[in-house]
Write an enzyme that holds these catalytic residues in place. Structure first.
Site, PDB file in Angstrom:
ATOM      1  N   HIS A 198       0.810  -1.212   0.000  1.00 37.84           N
ATOM      2  CA  HIS A 198       0.000   0.000   0.000  1.00 37.84           C
ATOM      3  C   HIS A 198       0.843   1.261   0.000  1.00 37.84           C
ATOM      4  CE1 HIS A 198      -4.045  -1.482  -0.256  1.00 37.84           C
ATOM      5  NE2 HIS A 198      -3.532  -2.577   0.278  1.00 37.84           N
ATOM      6  N   ARG A 305     -10.862   3.227  -2.134  1.00 36.62           N
ATOM      7  CA  ARG A 305     -10.630   2.235  -1.069  1.00 36.62           C
ATOM      8  C   ARG A 305     -10.915   2.920   0.269  1.00 36.62           C
ATOM      9  NH1 ARG A 305      -5.979   0.712  -4.583  1.00 36.62           N
ATOM     10  NH2 ARG A 305      -6.033  -1.541  -4.901  1.00 36.62           N
ATOM     11  N   ARG A 341     -15.906   1.915  -2.508  1.00 31.20           N
ATOM     12  CA  ARG A 341     -15.904   0.531  -2.060  1.00 31.20           C
ATOM     13  C   ARG A 341     -16.076   0.503  -0.548  1.00 31.20           C
ATOM     14  NH1 ARG A 341     -10.739  -3.221  -2.880  1.00 31.20           N
ATOM     15  NH2 ARG A 341      -9.936  -1.977  -1.153  1.00 31.20           N
ATOM     16  N   GLU A 440     -13.437 -11.109  -6.958  1.00 31.42           N
ATOM     17  CA  GLU A 440     -12.060 -11.427  -6.561  1.00 31.42           C
ATOM     18  C   GLU A 440     -11.947 -12.787  -5.879  1.00 31.42           C
ATOM     19  OE1 GLU A 440     -10.716  -7.961  -4.345  1.00 31.42           O
ATOM     20  OE2 GLU A 440     -12.519  -7.894  -3.150  1.00 31.42           O
ATOM     21  N   ASN A 463      -5.870  -8.197  -8.158  1.00 32.05           N
ATOM     22  CA  ASN A 463      -4.874  -8.405  -7.092  1.00 32.05           C
ATOM     23  C   ASN A 463      -5.304  -9.564  -6.211  1.00 32.05           C
ATOM     24  OD1 ASN A 463      -4.081  -5.991  -8.184  1.00 32.05           O
ATOM     25  ND2 ASN A 463      -4.646  -4.741  -6.435  1.00 32.05           N
ATOM     26  N   ASP A 464      -6.579  -9.590  -5.858  1.00 36.62           N
ATOM     27  CA  ASP A 464      -7.064 -10.680  -5.022  1.00 36.62           C
ATOM     28  C   ASP A 464      -7.492 -11.892  -5.837  1.00 36.62           C
ATOM     29  OD1 ASP A 464      -6.791 -10.129  -2.250  1.00 36.62           O
ATOM     30  OD2 ASP A 464      -8.175  -8.458  -2.528  1.00 36.62           O
ATOM     31  N   ARG A 474      -0.490 -12.615  -1.951  1.00 40.12           N
ATOM     32  CA  ARG A 474      -0.018 -11.413  -2.649  1.00 40.12           C
ATOM     33  C   ARG A 474       1.071 -10.668  -1.887  1.00 40.12           C
ATOM     34  NH1 ARG A 474      -5.346  -7.483  -2.559  1.00 40.12           N
ATOM     35  NH2 ARG A 474      -3.893  -5.760  -2.827  1.00 40.12           N
ATOM     36  N   CYS A 511     -10.512  -3.169 -11.670  1.00 36.99           N
ATOM     37  CA  CYS A 511      -9.804  -2.149 -10.884  1.00 36.99           C
ATOM     38  C   CYS A 511      -8.543  -2.697 -10.231  1.00 36.99           C
ATOM     39  CB  CYS A 511     -10.732  -1.553  -9.824  1.00 36.99           C
ATOM     40  SG  CYS A 511     -11.320  -2.767  -8.643  1.00 36.99           S
TER      41      CYS A 511
HETATM   42  C1  PEP Z   1      -7.949  -6.113  -5.968  1.00 35.39           C
HETATM   43  O1  PEP Z   1      -8.028  -7.026  -5.152  1.00 35.39           O
HETATM   44  O2  PEP Z   1      -7.595  -6.274  -7.144  1.00 35.39           O
HETATM   45  C2  PEP Z   1      -8.285  -4.723  -5.564  1.00 35.39           C
HETATM   46  C3  PEP Z   1      -8.382  -3.765  -6.458  1.00 35.39           C
HETATM   47  O3  PEP Z   1      -8.473  -4.464  -4.246  1.00 35.39           O
HETATM   48  P1  PEP Z   1      -7.321  -4.336  -3.136  1.00 35.39           P
HETATM   49  O4  PEP Z   1      -5.997  -4.249  -3.865  1.00 35.39           O
HETATM   50  O5  PEP Z   1      -7.648  -3.135  -2.339  1.00 35.39           O
HETATM   51  O6  PEP Z   1      -7.486  -5.610  -2.360  1.00 35.39           O
HETATM   52 MG    MG Z   2      -9.054  -6.780  -3.280  1.00 33.71          MG
END
Ligand code: PEP
Ligand code: MG
Length: 589
Positions: A198, A305, A341, A440, A463-464, A474, A511
């Site tokens: 982050h 977020r 979100r 996700e 990402n998830d 991750r 996203c």
């Molecule tokens: C994801 O999981 O791709 C996402 C955009 O959310 P985050 O990275 O906040 O988990």
């Molecule tokens: Mg996510």
């Protein structure tokens, strides 16, 4: 006096946010970062461990007395609170229980204290009387003070930084990052962390150069050392020589010119050569990042977020707190959409005051919507704030980590209840807002045709989705080389979601970080994604990539891509077809 010039040292890390900055180092003491390790105390050392705890409490008491003495008369109220804290230090439930836990479980004092405090927070949180609930936050303040003394941490807090510095830390949790006054930070350097952390995401959004994962940085750098952070190449130069400084000043100027040229024309829409419009939006964590999305030509906020508003505090934000923040963002972007979100907490974003029991697998635990449905009183505060902000612009609501149809049904019910509560209070709000889910979790992909009947849009969080579909943590560097959104398994999942979206008339967004790379755009266009959301800096190049492509060509290209069974073959095919195209038409300066 002879001043000896210090030797220039170069460290290599991960260039997590491009750009160059030159400035003085500000070391965040490792103790200020909230990492508590557990270890077993030998029986013969138990007395010593208990005394260590008692000494930390004693020191906390002296500190509080000093603060109380220095508090001017007009802040008597504040001093009274601190006096309560002094009493709490020796409270049986805190002090007595911690000593008992050290003794009974033979664990270190930090661990025992953390465990006791987690239990107390639960007890206080569940109390209906607001006065007692408040006492829960006093316990947190008091225990933090003891904890700092136990770990010998520096009391300088990151939020007190008062000059423009380059922040150097072992690691920064989202809670740390959200405490920082980001306008004071010229650059970030950390020992741990990488592109997907982050800190990396925030740095990119705010265009703050960052070199992360620079292993020995905190051991090599001292406070006030002169540093050059080269976030483009992942280099860190400590005590730069005169000639290095001149070279980097020039590079910095060139970088700024390049950014200006990329940004030029970014406001124009992203339409393919055959007339297909793709909305290119920005992801944000903090309200102040909204300006970056606008400046880089974003068509809206595709992912806000919202959890960061919960991280930088010791208690839950109120409905008004949240509403004010959402309204600011919504008004700046209006009439463009803002996708808020709902709270995606736990997993990798732990918040001290809301974590209950320790989870062995937080990513598979009480995260995101699971937490919210278990705490409807917390969730509805946020839902009401969102519905209120919706009266000021174009707001959509996005639910993270949906893994089951029933969760969607429950969210809709809570949304209805929240709207009714607001109407009863006579507060302006808007109930008819679009609702979507993050795709996700693989079970959501499998059930997507049923979920489609309940929602207005899907937003694929790669990402998830990569993490859960391929069992790749991750956050884990050991398996980072396996993390690949172009894996055929992922592409087939997205294709399935896209086919259902088309059949059911549901809008499809993405996203996750996958959307931020021009070379991925032919695949995403080929998969008929309507909306792409990413870190704001990537918006201009992604828009440019869309403008150079024909949607129908990319759909044809997908036929051969979908036949591939190896990630390496997908990659090779994509490069062969589009790498040169991107270099020639998109990455030009
Ligand atoms: C994801 O999981 O791709 C996402 C955009 O959310 P985050 O990275 O906040 O988990
Ligand atoms: Mg996510």
């Amino acid at each position: 006096m002879i001043v000896k010039e210090q030797q220039e040292i170069i460290l290599k890390g991960i260039g997590a946010s491009p750009g160059i900055c030159i400035g003085k180092a500000y070391l965040v003491d490792r103790g200020t970062v909230d990492v508590v390790k557990k270890y077993i105390i030998r029986k013969e050392d138990l007395e010593k461990e208990k005394n260590r705890f008692k000494a930390s409490v004693q020191r906390a008491k002296e500190e509080l007395h000093q603060i109380i003495e220095k508090t001017p008369e007009e802040y008597r109220e504040h001093a009274n609170i601190l006096e309560t804290h002094v009493v709490l230090l020796k409270d049986k439930m805190l002090y007595g229980k911690t000593i008992e836990t050290i003794e009974r479980e033979r664990v270190n004092a930090e661990w025992a204290l953390r465990k006791v405090v987690a239990r107390l927070k639960d007890i206080f949180r569940d109390m209906s009387d607001p006065y007692f609930r408040e006492r829960g936050s006093d316990i947190v303040h008091v225990s933090n003070r003891i904890m700092r003394n136990l770990s010998g941490a520096d009391h300088v807090s990151i939020k007190d930084i008062d000059k423009r510095v380059i922040l150097v830390a072992e690691d920064l949790s989202p809670a740390d990052t959200s405490q920082i006054q980001l306008e004071r930070v010229k650059g970030f350097v950390t020992d741990a962390g990488g592109m997907a952390s982050h800190t990396g995401i925030i740095a990119r959004t705010l265009q703050i150069p960052a070199v992360l994962g620079a292993d020995r940085a905190t051991k090599t750098i001292r406070n006030d050392d002169l540093l050059v952070v080269d976030g483009t190449n992942g280099l860190l130069i400590i005590h730069p020589s005169e000639s290095t400084l001149i070279e980097y000043e020039e590079r910095r100027a060139r970088h700024e010119i390049r950014i200006a040229s990329i940004t030029r024309g970014a406001d124009a829409p992203a339409v393919t050569t055959d007339g297909v419009r793709v909305e290119v939006m920005g992801n944000i964590e903090l309200p102040e990042e909204v300006v970056a999305v606008r400046d880089f030509g974003g068509d809206g906020i595709g992912l806000y977020r919202s959890e960061f508003q919960y991280l930088s505090r010791t208690t839950f934000p109120s409905e008004d707190d949240l509403f004010d923040k959402y309204k600011d963002v919504v008004e700046v972007m209006a009439p463009r959409p803002v996708v808020i979100r709902t709270l995606d907490i736990n997993g990798d974003k732990a918040v001290s005051y809301l974590s209950g029991a320790d989870e062995a697998n937080p990513a598979l635990g009480l995260r995101a919507i699971r937490y919210c449905l278990q705490k409807p009183e917390v969730f509805k505060v946020q839902l009401r704030a969102i519905l209120r902000a919706a009266a000021f612009g174009n707001v959509r609501i996005l639910i993270p980590m949906i893994s089951d149809f029933e969760e969607v049904v429950q969210v809709k019910r809570l949304l209805d209840e929240s709207a009714i509560e607001l109407e009863r209070r006579g507060v302006p709000c808007r109930r008819e807002i679009q609702m979507g889910i993050m795709v996700e979790v693989p079970s959501a992909v499998v059930m997507i045709d049923t979920i489609a009947k309940k929602v207005d849009f899907f937003s694929i969080g790669t990402n998830d989705l990569v993490q859960y579909a391929m069992a790749i943590d991750r956050q884990n560097r050991q398996v980072a080389h396996l993390f690949n959104p172009l894996h055929p398994a992922l592409i087939r999942m997205v294709k399935h979601v896209s086919d259902v979206a088309r059949d059911e008339g549901v809008r499809l967004a993405m996203c996750g970080e996958m959307a931020a790379y021009p070379l991925h755009i032919p695949v995403l266009l080929g998969l008929c994604i309507d909306e792409l959301s990413m870190n704001p800096q990537s918006i201009p190049l992604v828009k440019r990539a869309v403008r150079t492509l024909s949607a129908s060509d990319t759909r044809g290209f997908m036929d051969s891509l979908l036949k591939q069974v190896r990630a390496s073959d997908v990659n090779a095919l994509l490069r062969e077809a589009y790498e040169e195209h991107m270099t020639r038409h998109v990455h030009t300066e």
